[in-house]
Design an enzyme around this catalytic site. Structure first.
Site, mmCIF file in Angstrom:
data_model
loop_
_atom_site.group_PDB
_atom_site.id
_atom_site.type_symbol
_atom_site.label_atom_id
_atom_site.label_comp_id
_atom_site.label_asym_id
_atom_site.label_seq_id
_atom_site.Cartn_x
_atom_site.Cartn_y
_atom_site.Cartn_z
ATOM 1 N N PRO A 1 0.812 -1.223 0.000
ATOM 2 C CA PRO A 1 0.000 0.000 0.000
ATOM 3 C C PRO A 1 0.850 1.279 0.000
ATOM 4 O O PRO A 1 1.832 1.394 0.740
ATOM 5 C CB PRO A 1 -0.811 -0.103 1.293
ATOM 6 C CG PRO A 1 -0.882 -1.569 1.567
ATOM 7 C CD PRO A 1 0.431 -2.127 1.086
ATOM 8 N N CYS A 2 0.433 2.229 -0.817
ATOM 9 C CA CYS A 2 1.185 3.481 -0.955
ATOM 10 C C CYS A 2 0.595 4.628 -0.142
ATOM 11 O O CYS A 2 1.169 5.712 -0.112
ATOM 12 C CB CYS A 2 1.251 3.894 -2.423
ATOM 13 S SG CYS A 2 -0.350 4.412 -3.106
ATOM 14 N N GLN A 3 -0.522 4.395 0.535
ATOM 15 C CA GLN A 3 -1.223 5.496 1.194
ATOM 16 C C GLN A 3 -0.339 6.280 2.164
ATOM 17 O O GLN A 3 -0.515 7.482 2.334
ATOM 18 C CB GLN A 3 -2.468 4.990 1.945
ATOM 19 C CG GLN A 3 -3.569 4.533 1.036
ATOM 20 C CD GLN A 3 -3.479 3.059 0.709
ATOM 21 O OE1 GLN A 3 -2.411 2.453 0.733
ATOM 22 N NE2 GLN A 3 -4.608 2.449 0.380
#
Length: 173
Positions: free
Chosen positions: A83-85
């Protein structure tokens, strides 16, 4: 150079874009394992690829679950688009520090899995946002690269912009 059929293991697989890329390239591969905790993503993955994978939290995947056997017959390609959040300019930019509990910190679950397995995949491919190696995150990214080198991998990374491949997305520096 990959000379044998590929067994693709996708961590944080989403709808299977890595499998789509291999398909579009005409690669000889099988969708061997696909892990994502999002039940809708896995449902979409299965519909798109004609598979029957179950939703699986990366925290529950063990090294032995990779099923790496028959390396004389197959090349094992492990992808991880964690995940890049917590990295993205659009997110909170909380980082990916090991043990941080951030969504992007799930990268370190891949470290755990690779440490647990006796047989390592021959090829690893990581995909994420450009901020994965910005000045704030570079110490953690370098720690990741050092880990991979300690396992015998050679590292190469490049920034690719999706817009250069006719996709409706543009990275922001």
């Amino acid at each position: 150079k990959i000379t044998k059929p590929i067994r693709l293991i996708e961590n944080f697989c989403g709808i299977g874009t890595q499998a789509m890329a291999l398909r579009n390239l005409g690669a000889n591969f099988e969708r061997y394992r696909a892990y994502d905790f999002d039940k809708d993503a896995i449902k979409s993955y299965n519909a798109i690829h004609g598979t029957n994978f179950e939703p699986t939290d990366i925290k529950n995947v063990k090294g032995e679950d990779l099923g790496i056997t028959d390396k004389d017959k197959y090349e094992y390609l492990l992808t991880y688009s964690f995940p890049c959040q917590s990295l993205s300019c659009s997110g909170l930019q909380a980082g990916m520090k090991k043990g941080s509990g951030t969504r992007s910190g799930l990268l370190w679950e891949v470290e755990r899995i690779l440490t647990e397995t006796e047989e390592l995949p021959q090829v690893l491919v990581m995909e994420n946002v450009i901020q994965v190696h910005n000045p704030k995150n570079m110490p953690d990214f370098q720690l990741w690269l050092n880990f991979l080198e300690s396992k015998g991998y050679k590292n190469f990374y490049a920034d690719l912009n999706a817009k250069d491949f006719n996709l409706a997305q543009n990275h922001i520096q």
